[in-house]
Design an enzyme around this catalytic site. Sequence first.
Site: not given
Ligand SMILES: [Zn+2]
Length: 353
Positions: A43, A67, A69, A72
Amino acid sequence: MKTKSPFNDESRWQAVLDRDQTADGQFVFAVQTTGIYCRPSCRARHALRQNVRFYVDADAAENAGFRACKRCQPDKADPQQQRTHKVAAACRLLEQERTLTLDELAREVGVSAYHFHRMFKSVTGMTPKAWQQAWRARRLRETLASSDSVTDAVLAAGFPASSSYYRKADSSLGMTAKQYRRGGDDLPVRFTLASCSLGRCLVAASSRGICAVLPGDNDETLLRELEQIFPHAQREKADQAFSQLVAEVIAVLDGKHSTVQLPLDIRGTAFQQQVWQALRDIPTGETRSYQQVAQSINKPKAVRAVASACAANKLALLIPCHRVVRQSGALSGYRWGEARKAQLLRRETKQEG
Ligand SMILES: [Zn+2]
């Protein structure tokens, strides 16, 4: 129809812009300016296209120095995948002889009973109870088909509608044998079209499980093929809940998994089902001749019938009819084209070797 191949960067980027959940698990994208990689459906605000790179999976992105996120969590198992696995586990439990209550089932797979019921229905399209009943009926049919020598004769003759077997079967099955033979042909069938490494692909499921996996080159032809296979079914375009099931099937078509966990709705004569089961026992990377398959089901003379059963397969790869070749080693025919068969066998020998 919108054609969307997940196999080029342009369509991957489109999936990211659409925050397409069906693309999750098929690739990740990384943003060079932030050093972070995401699932397609993340998102978070989108970066500029020029700063985005695509990777096949989280490992590949990590290896390239990105790396995960925090939002998510592309490095964690896909939550949808987890749901599918829980439901698949519940399906296996429901298929046993023992009757389980909803509470017991939910406890076994580690979710609340309320949650479990909804989750089960969203993945399979039916309640756990209906599932269990469908399996009881199937078991009964299988026992009928394999235990009775009268049955063998009837099957070999191709189920004549006037036989006494039918009258017997009617009372045991709770429906007329004709209805049974039609295999619930008028049940609704949900389907979707997607891209995979073999080209396009149509995946269809009834309330009993996956009932067709058809690779092909063109959506219109695939839709016609579906219509031919289920002429009486109510054919419905599938909704979002279906995407998990499709993702599982695509993973098999792409050679990432060897089989799906979700049940198959296998419709065919008892003989065909026997052949198809024998095909499912052929390990990845190996092939068998039609003769060998005929021998494995104790019908050494039924070589041509085995070949026809292979040709009648509606579940590409899930029932690996591509692993059957001529005794000479020649490929012989394949419902979905010899080139595709060659491609599959090459891929599988490579994986094993
Ligand atoms: Zn993400």
